[in-house]
Motif scaffolding. Sequence first.
Motif, PDB file in Angstrom:
ATOM      1  N   GLY A 254       6.998  -2.096   5.810  1.00 55.77           N
ATOM      2  CA  GLY A 254       6.516  -0.843   5.307  1.00 55.77           C
ATOM      3  C   GLY A 254       7.149   0.137   6.582  1.00 55.77           C
ATOM      4  O   GLY A 254       7.449   0.002   7.400  1.00 55.77           O
ATOM      5  N   LEU A 255       6.685   1.502   6.266  1.00 60.21           N
ATOM      6  CA  LEU A 255       7.179   2.511   7.179  1.00 60.21           C
ATOM      7  C   LEU A 255       5.932   2.583   8.338  1.00 60.21           C
ATOM      8  O   LEU A 255       6.255   2.935   9.456  1.00 60.21           O
ATOM      9  CB  LEU A 255       6.698   3.907   6.379  1.00 60.21           C
TER      10      LEU A 255
ATOM     11  N   ASP B  77      12.709  -0.313   2.724  1.00 57.91           N
ATOM     12  CA  ASP B  77      13.183   0.806   1.622  1.00 57.91           C
ATOM     13  C   ASP B  77      13.383   2.073   2.301  1.00 57.91           C
ATOM     14  O   ASP B  77      12.228   2.678   2.564  1.00 57.91           O
ATOM     15  CB  ASP B  77      12.372   0.915   0.431  1.00 57.91           C
ATOM     16  N   VAL B  78      14.700   2.481   2.809  1.00 58.68           N
ATOM     17  CA  VAL B  78      15.037   3.741   3.410  1.00 58.68           C
ATOM     18  C   VAL B  78      15.651   4.616   2.374  1.00 58.68           C
ATOM     19  O   VAL B  78      16.127   5.890   2.884  1.00 58.68           O
ATOM     20  CB  VAL B  78      15.330   3.764   4.595  1.00 58.68           C
ATOM     21  N   SER B  79      15.351   4.375   0.895  1.00 57.07           N
ATOM     22  CA  SER B  79      15.958   5.229   0.201  1.00 57.07           C
ATOM     23  C   SER B  79      15.631   6.724  -0.024  1.00 57.07           C
ATOM     24  O   SER B  79      16.465   7.476  -0.629  1.00 57.07           O
ATOM     25  CB  SER B  79      16.070   4.653  -1.290  1.00 57.07           C
TER      26      SER B  79
ATOM     27  N   ARG C  43       1.010  -1.099   0.129  1.00 53.24           N
ATOM     28  CA  ARG C  43      -0.048   0.047   0.025  1.00 53.24           C
ATOM     29  C   ARG C  43       0.907   1.226   0.070  1.00 53.24           C
ATOM     30  O   ARG C  43       1.649   1.424   0.977  1.00 53.24           O
ATOM     31  CB  ARG C  43      -0.767   0.023   1.244  1.00 53.24           C
ATOM     32  N   MET C  44       0.764   1.947  -1.121  1.00 52.64           N
ATOM     33  CA  MET C  44       1.765   3.035  -1.297  1.00 52.64           C
ATOM     34  C   MET C  44       1.191   4.349  -0.796  1.00 52.64           C
ATOM     35  O   MET C  44      -0.270   4.735  -0.974  1.00 52.64           O
ATOM     36  CB  MET C  44       2.259   3.361  -2.742  1.00 52.64           C
TER      37      MET C  44
ATOM     38  N   TYR D 185       2.814  -3.847   3.825  1.00 52.70           N
ATOM     39  CA  TYR D 185       2.499  -5.052   2.663  1.00 52.70           C
ATOM     40  C   TYR D 185       1.585  -5.916   3.222  1.00 52.70           C
ATOM     41  O   TYR D 185       0.281  -5.936   2.728  1.00 52.70           O
ATOM     42  CB  TYR D 185       3.937  -5.507   2.563  1.00 52.70           C
ATOM     43  N   GLN D 186       1.656  -7.083   4.143  1.00 52.83           N
ATOM     44  CA  GLN D 186       0.935  -7.939   4.616  1.00 52.83           C
ATOM     45  C   GLN D 186       0.148  -7.391   5.814  1.00 52.83           C
ATOM     46  O   GLN D 186      -1.145  -7.903   6.215  1.00 52.83           O
ATOM     47  CB  GLN D 186       1.393  -9.142   4.936  1.00 52.83           C
ATOM     48  N   GLY D 187       0.702  -6.425   6.491  1.00 56.83           N
ATOM     49  CA  GLY D 187       0.027  -6.040   7.752  1.00 56.83           C
ATOM     50  C   GLY D 187       1.186  -5.331   8.586  1.00 56.83           C
ATOM     51  O   GLY D 187       2.376  -5.902   8.850  1.00 56.83           O
ATOM     52  N   ILE D 188       1.019  -4.251   9.304  1.00 51.93           N
ATOM     53  CA  ILE D 188       1.974  -3.515  10.143  1.00 51.93           C
ATOM     54  C   ILE D 188       2.481  -4.380  11.185  1.00 51.93           C
ATOM     55  O   ILE D 188       3.655  -4.638  11.366  1.00 51.93           O
ATOM     56  CB  ILE D 188       1.442  -2.234  10.397  1.00 51.93           C
TER      57      ILE D 188
END
Length: 264
Positions: free
Chosen positions: A225-226, A51-53, A20-21, A33-36
């Motif tokens: 994810g974040l 991804d911390v780019s 989820r973006m 993605y699948q759940g926090i």
Amino acid sequence: MAEQLNRTALYNAHVSLGARMVPFAGWEMPIQYQGILAEARSVRSSTGIFDVSHMGRIWVTGPDAAALLDWVVTADVPSLALNRARYTLVCTPDGGILDDGIVYRLVDDEHLLVCNASNRAEVWDWLLRWRDDRFPHAHIEDRTLDVGMIAFHGPGATVAMESLAPTMAQSPRPFRCVQTHVAGVAALVARTGYTGEDGFEIMPAVGESAALWRSLMDSGAVPCGLGARDVLRLEAGLLLHGNDMTRDTNPFEAGLDRFVATTK
């Protein structure tokens, strides 16, 4: 007009994994993605990758590099040994916290400052101001769009790195870094992070980021994810700029006085 968001080199990988973006600090980033909570548990029990780019990566080089950074951040930069890193704060003259980040000394007269994505422009302008005013022999280069950054954390990360980076004599100790190859990809590997778990932040060339991401997944790392990153840093008691410290807060008020070199 809709905001034009930046995308990291891993954007297509995130989308293909069903992430989820969401907009974050000017970037389109995966929140989950699948759940926090499931992702956070993976980092606590095995390994996860983030991804911390989007975070800023600013190189400061030249004869005045250490002096410029020493003026701008709260750490004692000239005493930093080669391949060492320190958590630090970027402060205004009255002590307000512009940002927090990590400063690395890579080789003689070459330093890297990693800052938050939301404050990258401010930190850049701050460095330019003092370079032009006091330290003309420092060269500043923003390589955020040229160098990727993947966080690889969890209790299994060090063991996994032994097979992923066989040419590395041994894993760098905490707050140390080394230039090596991870899964055949040349990268700067630092024993740093923002989850409270042991692990690494790996910085390859942008064009190699997707291949490295796949190799880390193949090793068993779960994409996170974040959202999971925020849960993990809260559990670890790690502060967030903009929430727990601001330009109106000084390091002592934020409880970060141990990161201020008061003798310099």
